[in-house]
Motif scaffolding. Structure first.
Motif, PDB file in Angstrom:
ATOM      1  N   PRO A 182      59.026 -37.389  31.102  1.00 37.80           N
ATOM      2  CA  PRO A 182      58.510 -36.711  32.198  1.00 37.80           C
ATOM      3  C   PRO A 182      59.606 -35.917  32.967  1.00 37.80           C
ATOM      4  CG  PRO A 182      57.848 -38.987  32.230  1.00 37.80           C
ATOM      5  CD  PRO A 182      58.859 -38.906  31.272  1.00 37.80           C
ATOM      6  N   ALA A 183      59.379 -34.821  33.710  1.00 42.99           N
ATOM      7  CA  ALA A 183      60.369 -34.009  34.361  1.00 42.99           C
ATOM      8  C   ALA A 183      60.927 -34.976  35.185  1.00 42.99           C
ATOM      9  CB  ALA A 183      59.646 -32.923  35.032  1.00 42.99           C
ATOM     10  N   GLY A 184      62.413 -34.928  35.320  1.00 41.10           N
ATOM     11  CA  GLY A 184      63.247 -35.756  36.222  1.00 41.10           C
ATOM     12  C   GLY A 184      63.760 -36.760  35.691  1.00 41.10           C
ATOM     13  N   VAL A 185      63.336 -37.055  34.440  1.00 39.72           N
ATOM     14  CA  VAL A 185      63.834 -38.674  33.657  1.00 39.72           C
ATOM     15  C   VAL A 185      65.313 -38.160  33.073  1.00 39.72           C
ATOM     16  CG1 VAL A 185      63.531 -40.073  31.882  1.00 39.72           C
ATOM     17  CG2 VAL A 185      61.772 -39.617  33.654  1.00 39.72           C
ATOM     18  N   GLU A 186      66.116 -38.612  33.068  1.00 44.11           N
ATOM     19  CA  GLU A 186      67.469 -38.359  32.671  1.00 44.11           C
ATOM     20  C   GLU A 186      67.334 -38.800  30.970  1.00 44.11           C
ATOM     21  OE1 GLU A 186      71.025 -39.916  34.202  1.00 44.11           O
ATOM     22  OE2 GLU A 186      70.514 -39.513  36.288  1.00 44.11           O
ATOM     23  N   THR A 187      68.072 -38.153  30.003  1.00 48.02           N
ATOM     24  CA  THR A 187      68.241 -38.581  28.843  1.00 48.02           C
ATOM     25  C   THR A 187      69.731 -38.738  28.608  1.00 48.02           C
ATOM     26  OG1 THR A 187      68.119 -36.452  27.794  1.00 48.02           O
ATOM     27  CG2 THR A 187      66.095 -37.321  28.036  1.00 48.02           C
ATOM     28  N   ALA A 188      69.876 -39.657  27.391  1.00 43.29           N
ATOM     29  CA  ALA A 188      71.362 -40.016  27.057  1.00 43.29           C
ATOM     30  C   ALA A 188      71.272 -40.559  25.398  1.00 43.29           C
ATOM     31  CB  ALA A 188      71.812 -41.282  28.067  1.00 43.29           C
ATOM     32  N   GLU A 189      72.376 -40.239  24.982  1.00 44.29           N
ATOM     33  CA  GLU A 189      72.577 -40.680  23.657  1.00 44.29           C
ATOM     34  C   GLU A 189      73.057 -42.232  23.601  1.00 44.29           C
ATOM     35  OE1 GLU A 189      75.022 -39.195  19.344  1.00 44.29           O
ATOM     36  OE2 GLU A 189      75.950 -38.671  21.440  1.00 44.29           O
ATOM     37  N   LEU A 190      72.812 -42.704  22.795  1.00 47.56           N
ATOM     38  CA  LEU A 190      73.172 -44.280  22.932  1.00 47.56           C
ATOM     39  C   LEU A 190      72.831 -44.627  21.109  1.00 47.56           C
ATOM     40  CD1 LEU A 190      73.966 -46.857  24.159  1.00 47.56           C
ATOM     41  CD2 LEU A 190      71.790 -47.648  24.704  1.00 47.56           C
ATOM     42  N   VAL A 191      73.981 -44.877  20.571  1.00 42.73           N
ATOM     43  CA  VAL A 191      73.866 -45.175  19.260  1.00 42.73           C
ATOM     44  C   VAL A 191      74.572 -46.581  18.904  1.00 42.73           C
ATOM     45  CG1 VAL A 191      74.436 -44.417  16.656  1.00 42.73           C
ATOM     46  CG2 VAL A 191      74.074 -42.779  18.550  1.00 42.73           C
ATOM     47  N   LEU A 192      73.948 -47.573  18.607  1.00 43.75           N
ATOM     48  CA  LEU A 192      74.579 -49.078  18.756  1.00 43.75           C
ATOM     49  C   LEU A 192      75.747 -49.210  17.757  1.00 43.75           C
ATOM     50  CD1 LEU A 192      71.379 -50.929  18.950  1.00 43.75           C
ATOM     51  CD2 LEU A 192      72.912 -50.667  20.905  1.00 43.75           C
ATOM     52  N   ASP A 193      75.820 -48.232  16.874  1.00 47.33           N
ATOM     53  CA  ASP A 193      77.144 -48.628  15.944  1.00 47.33           C
ATOM     54  C   ASP A 193      78.333 -47.350  16.321  1.00 47.33           C
ATOM     55  OD1 ASP A 193      75.962 -46.224  14.794  1.00 47.33           O
ATOM     56  OD2 ASP A 193      75.871 -46.759  12.663  1.00 47.33           O
ATOM     57  N   ARG A 194      77.997 -46.697  17.467  1.00 45.66           N
ATOM     58  CA  ARG A 194      79.161 -46.099  18.077  1.00 45.66           C
ATOM     59  C   ARG A 194      79.379 -46.406  19.304  1.00 45.66           C
ATOM     60  NH1 ARG A 194      76.850 -40.279  17.584  1.00 45.66           N
ATOM     61  NH2 ARG A 194      78.450 -39.664  18.751  1.00 45.66           N
ATOM     62  N   PRO A 195      80.101 -47.233  19.650  1.00 47.93           N
ATOM     63  CA  PRO A 195      80.449 -47.804  20.971  1.00 47.93           C
ATOM     64  C   PRO A 195      80.813 -46.681  21.940  1.00 47.93           C
ATOM     65  CG  PRO A 195      81.470 -49.102  19.323  1.00 47.93           C
ATOM     66  CD  PRO A 195      80.849 -47.979  18.523  1.00 47.93           C
ATOM     67  N   GLU A 196      81.296 -45.534  21.500  1.00 52.45           N
ATOM     68  CA  GLU A 196      81.652 -44.337  22.130  1.00 52.45           C
ATOM     69  C   GLU A 196      80.774 -43.823  23.199  1.00 52.45           C
ATOM     70  OE1 GLU A 196      81.297 -42.518  18.188  1.00 52.45           O
ATOM     71  OE2 GLU A 196      82.062 -44.593  18.881  1.00 52.45           O
ATOM     72  N   THR A 197      79.383 -43.976  22.819  1.00 52.79           N
ATOM     73  CA  THR A 197      78.267 -43.413  23.493  1.00 52.79           C
ATOM     74  C   THR A 197      77.928 -44.490  24.458  1.00 52.79           C
ATOM     75  OG1 THR A 197      76.717 -44.674  21.839  1.00 52.79           O
ATOM     76  CG2 THR A 197      77.505 -42.562  21.233  1.00 52.79           C
ATOM     77  N   PHE A 198      78.492 -45.391  24.789  1.00 54.72           N
ATOM     78  CA  PHE A 198      78.034 -46.634  25.517  1.00 54.72           C
ATOM     79  C   PHE A 198      78.213 -46.371  27.091  1.00 54.72           C
ATOM     80  CE2 PHE A 198      78.265 -50.262  22.271  1.00 54.72           C
ATOM     81  CZ  PHE A 198      77.142 -49.779  21.319  1.00 54.72           C
ATOM     82  N   ALA A 199      79.471 -45.753  27.463  1.00 54.95           N
ATOM     83  CA  ALA A 199      79.893 -45.851  28.919  1.00 54.95           C
ATOM     84  C   ALA A 199      78.860 -44.549  29.421  1.00 54.95           C
ATOM     85  CB  ALA A 199      81.399 -45.130  28.840  1.00 54.95           C
ATOM     86  N   ALA A 200      78.677 -43.557  28.970  1.00 59.16           N
ATOM     87  CA  ALA A 200      78.112 -42.437  29.624  1.00 59.16           C
ATOM     88  C   ALA A 200      76.497 -42.987  29.693  1.00 59.16           C
ATOM     89  CB  ALA A 200      77.871 -40.965  28.889  1.00 59.16           C
ATOM     90  N   ALA A 201      75.780 -43.645  28.925  1.00 59.72           N
ATOM     91  CA  ALA A 201      74.435 -44.173  28.828  1.00 59.72           C
ATOM     92  C   ALA A 201      74.408 -45.131  29.932  1.00 59.72           C
ATOM     93  CB  ALA A 201      74.128 -44.466  27.452  1.00 59.72           C
ATOM     94  N   LEU A 202      75.500 -45.809  30.259  1.00 60.44           N
ATOM     95  CA  LEU A 202      75.364 -47.035  31.082  1.00 60.44           C
ATOM     96  C   LEU A 202      76.033 -46.662  32.672  1.00 60.44           C
ATOM     97  CD1 LEU A 202      76.699 -49.837  28.581  1.00 60.44           C
ATOM     98  CD2 LEU A 202      74.228 -49.825  29.784  1.00 60.44           C
ATOM     99  N   ARG A 203      76.523 -45.509  32.599  1.00 60.25           N
ATOM    100  CA  ARG A 203      76.984 -44.991  34.016  1.00 60.25           C
ATOM    101  C   ARG A 203      75.978 -45.194  35.032  1.00 60.25           C
ATOM    102  NH1 ARG A 203      79.141 -40.579  32.553  1.00 60.25           N
ATOM    103  NH2 ARG A 203      80.749 -41.797  31.947  1.00 60.25           N
TER     104      ARG A 203
END
Length: 280
Positions: free
Chosen positions: A40-61
């Motif tokens: 829906p409009a207004g819902v943020e999206t984020a990349e989260l790849v479980l075998d790529r820990p470098e994606t975790f911080a931004a998704a969890l901020r």
């Protein structure tokens, strides 16, 4: 207080997003391919790849709660990142199969069990939702039913208490927005025990045409199912159905017991998904 939804491409995940967004809560939908998400409009999206820990911080901020699909790969790194980000509560979409005596060695149950144990050993507050069979598993019959072919089953009288995916979403939304379910491990079912044969009878009535049921041997079922899934998973499913072939399924928690709202029935699910059983 942002709520992170993993598995945002799945039916339950999408339904949870819709409920939280409609309630005016800040939601972030996570996926390995966020560009492919429809939210829906207004819902943020984020990349989260479980075998790529470098994606975790931004998704969890800024996240305080997480709705998590069970994926053992990378779970310890994800938990560490969640704790560092200040996450307070994780609602895990687990499985009732973790309660089986052989859950550790079972290829279906062990997947969820590993995640449950990793979370239980962490400093995070957790709620484990353990649904039994989904009503939507019946979509596995769509191909033969749509072509007026018999549905072939090794255990046609195996009984389950299928739960509507929307009921799971309702319960998950409650777990993420209130504290009545916090810290609990809940086995979730529908409100009635139905054999596969009875489910097909409901589909037959819904569609207005006969659906023949053909009893086949376990060996024949293993051969058929083995075309689409690994042999250990086939054996696990057939063992489960064989064990369920001896009486009504036990009922667990439902939307009635947890929310005071009648559980959606299998017949309702069949009506909503009748088009899936028509050949195109």
């Amino acid at each position: 207080m942002t709520i992170l939804i993993t598995g945002a491409r799945g039916k339950v995940g999408r339904a949870v997003i819709d409920r939280l967004h409609s309630a005016g809560l800040p939601v972030r939908a996570a996926s390995a391919r966020p560009a492919e998400l429809t939210v829906p409009a207004g819902v943020e999206t984020a990349e989260l790849v479980l075998d790529r820990p470098e994606t975790f911080a931004a998704a969890l901020r800024g996240v305080r709660q997480v709705f998590l699909y069970p994926q053992p790969a990378g779970i310890h790194d994800l938990i560490e990142a969640a704790e560092a980000a200040g996450v307070e509560h994780v609602v895990l979409l687990s499985s009732s199969s973790v309660l089986a005596p052989d859950a550790e060695s079972d290829p279906l149950a062990s997947h969820s069990l590993k995640v449950e144990r990793a979370l239980a050993d962490s400093g995070l507050t957790c709620t484990f939702l353990r649904p039994d069979a989904f009503a939507s598993n019946s979509l596995g019959w769509a191909w033969p039913v749509g072509r007026s072919m018999p549905v072939q089953l090794a255990y046609p009288d195996a009984q389950i208490a299928p739960i509507h995916p929307e009921d799971i979403a309702d319960i998950a939304a409650l777990a993420l927005t209130g504290d009545s379910l916090t810290g609990r491990a809940l086995t979730l079912t529908g409100s009635e025990s139905l054999s596969f044969r009875e489910q097909l009878a409901v589909l037959s009535q819904t569609l207005g045409r006969a659906i023949p049921v053909e009893h086949i041997t376990r060996a024949e079922a293993e051969e058929q199912m083995g075309r689409h899934m690994p042999a250990p998973m086939v054996s696990s499913l057939l063992d489960l159905w064989e064990a369920a072939d001896h009486g009504p399924a036990a009922l667990g928690e439902t939307t009635e017991t947890l929310l005071g709202v009648p559980a959606r029935t299998y017949r309702q699910w069949a009506r909503e998904n009748a088009d899936a059983f028509t050949a195109r």
